[in-house]
Write an enzyme that holds these catalytic residues in place. Structure first.
Site, short mmCIF file in Angstrom:
data_model
loop_
_atom_site.label_atom_id
_atom_site.label_comp_id
_atom_site.label_asym_id
_atom_site.label_seq_id
_atom_site.Cartn_x
_atom_site.Cartn_y
_atom_site.Cartn_z
CG ASP A 66 -53.58 20.48 11.91
OD1 ASP A 66 -54.92 19.41 11.77
OD2 ASP A 66 -52.50 19.78 11.67
CE1 TYR A 68 -48.88 24.39 18.03
CE2 TYR A 68 -49.51 24.04 20.92
CZ TYR A 68 -48.87 24.70 19.12
OH TYR A 68 -49.25 25.74 19.52
CG PHE A 79 -53.20 29.80 19.14
CD1 PHE A 79 -51.84 29.69 18.39
CD2 PHE A 79 -53.89 30.44 18.63
CE1 PHE A 79 -52.23 29.95 16.73
CE2 PHE A 79 -54.65 30.14 17.68
CZ PHE A 79 -53.56 30.53 16.14
CG HIS A 188 -51.25 32.22 11.79
ND1 HIS A 188 -49.78 31.76 12.71
CD2 HIS A 188 -52.25 31.11 11.82
CE1 HIS A 188 -50.05 30.78 12.30
NE2 HIS A 188 -51.81 30.08 12.52
#
Length: 224
Positions: A66, A68, A79, A188
Site C-alpha cells: 500500500d 504510505y 517503501f 516483512h
C-alpha cells in the site's frame, strides 16, 4: 482508455487499460476526489514506479502492499519517501539490513529513486490510498492490475529477481515462473516482524550475485 504511463509499459499493458475493471478504478478515483477526499500519491505520481523503471529495464521487483497514507510520504515507489521526509520504520529496517549485508552506511535520504532508475521496480499492490486510511483502496481493482504487471514481467522477461517480504508479497509467488526467475522470500521489514527473518536475509547481496551469474550488471544499493 488513454493512460498517462511510461511508453514501454503502455505497450506491454495496453490490453489492461481497456478492461472494465480499469475503467472502474478511474471512475472510483474521480468520485473520491469529487467527494473531497485526499488521495495519495498525487495523481501525477500514481504510475511513478513505471516512469522510473521502464519495462525493458526491470531487473528486480520489490512488492509492497500500500502507498504510505500520511501527508508528504507517498510518491509512487514502494517503501520509498521523497527527499527530506523521514524514513518510516520499515524503510529504516531495510537500511539496517543493507548495512549488515553490504556494509553500506545508513542513507541520508529515504528516496529510493536511484534504485528504481537502475531497474528495481518498486511496486505497490495498490497504487493509491485515502489519506490516513491504510488499505482503503485494496478492493477497487488495483490488485488485479498489479497482478497483471507481475505476470507480464514473469512471462516476457528473463532472470528477474523478485523480493517477497512478508506474507502479503509471498502470496504473489504463484504469479511468477520460478524456472527462469529468482524468488527470494523473507519476513516483512516492519518492526513487528523484521527480527523473524528479515534481518540477516542477505537479499541485497544475493540479488547481485544472481544478476552477475545471469550476465547482468548488479544494483548499486548505496543511495548516498
Amino acid at each position: 482508455m488513454e493512460v498517462a504511463i511510461e511508453q514501454s509499459w503502455k505497450q506491454e499493458l495496453k490490453e489492461e487499460f481497456d478492461k472494465p475493471y480499469f475503467g472502474q478504478i478511474v471512475n472510483f478515483l474521480k468520485e473520491e476526489k469529487k467527494a473531497g477526499k485526499t488521495i495519495y500519491p498525487p495523481g501525477k505520481l500514481i504510475f511513478n514506479a513505471f516512469e522510473c523503471t521502464p519495462f525493458e529495464k526491470v531487473k528486480v521487483v520489490i512488492i509492497g502492499q500500500d502507498p504510505y497514507h500520511n501527508v508528504g510520504q507517498a510518491h509512487g515507489l514502494s517503501f520509498s519517501v521523497p527527499d527530506k521526509v523521514s524514513p518510516p520504520p520499515s524503510l529504516v529496517n531495510i537500511f539496517k539490513e543493507l548495512n549488515q549485508d553490504l556494509e553500506i552506511p545508513m542513507p541520508q535520504t529515504g528516496n529510493l529513486e536511484k534504485w528504481a532508475r537502475q531497474g528495481v521496480l518498486l511496486l505497490n499492490a495498490s497504487l493509491t490510498v485515502e489519506a490516513n486510511t491504510p488499505n482503503s483502496h485494496s478492493q477497487v481493482g488495483w490488485h488485479t492490475f498489479t497482478d497483471e504487471v507481475i505476470k507480464h514481467i514473469s512471462k516476457d522477461k528473463d532472470h528477474v529477481v523478485f523480493l517477497l517480504w512478508g506474507k502479503f508479497a509471498q502470496n504473489k509467488e504463484p504469479l511468477i515462473d520460478a524456472t527462469k526467475h529468482k524468488i527470494l522470500k523473507a519476513a516483512h521489514p516492519s518492526p513487528f516482524s523484521a527480527y523473524n527473518g528479515f534481518f540477516g536475509c542477505g537479499h541485497f547481496s544475493k540479488t547481485n550475485n544472481w544478476l552477475r551469474e545471469m550476465g547482468e550488471k548488479p544494483i548499486d544499493w548505496d543511495i548516498n
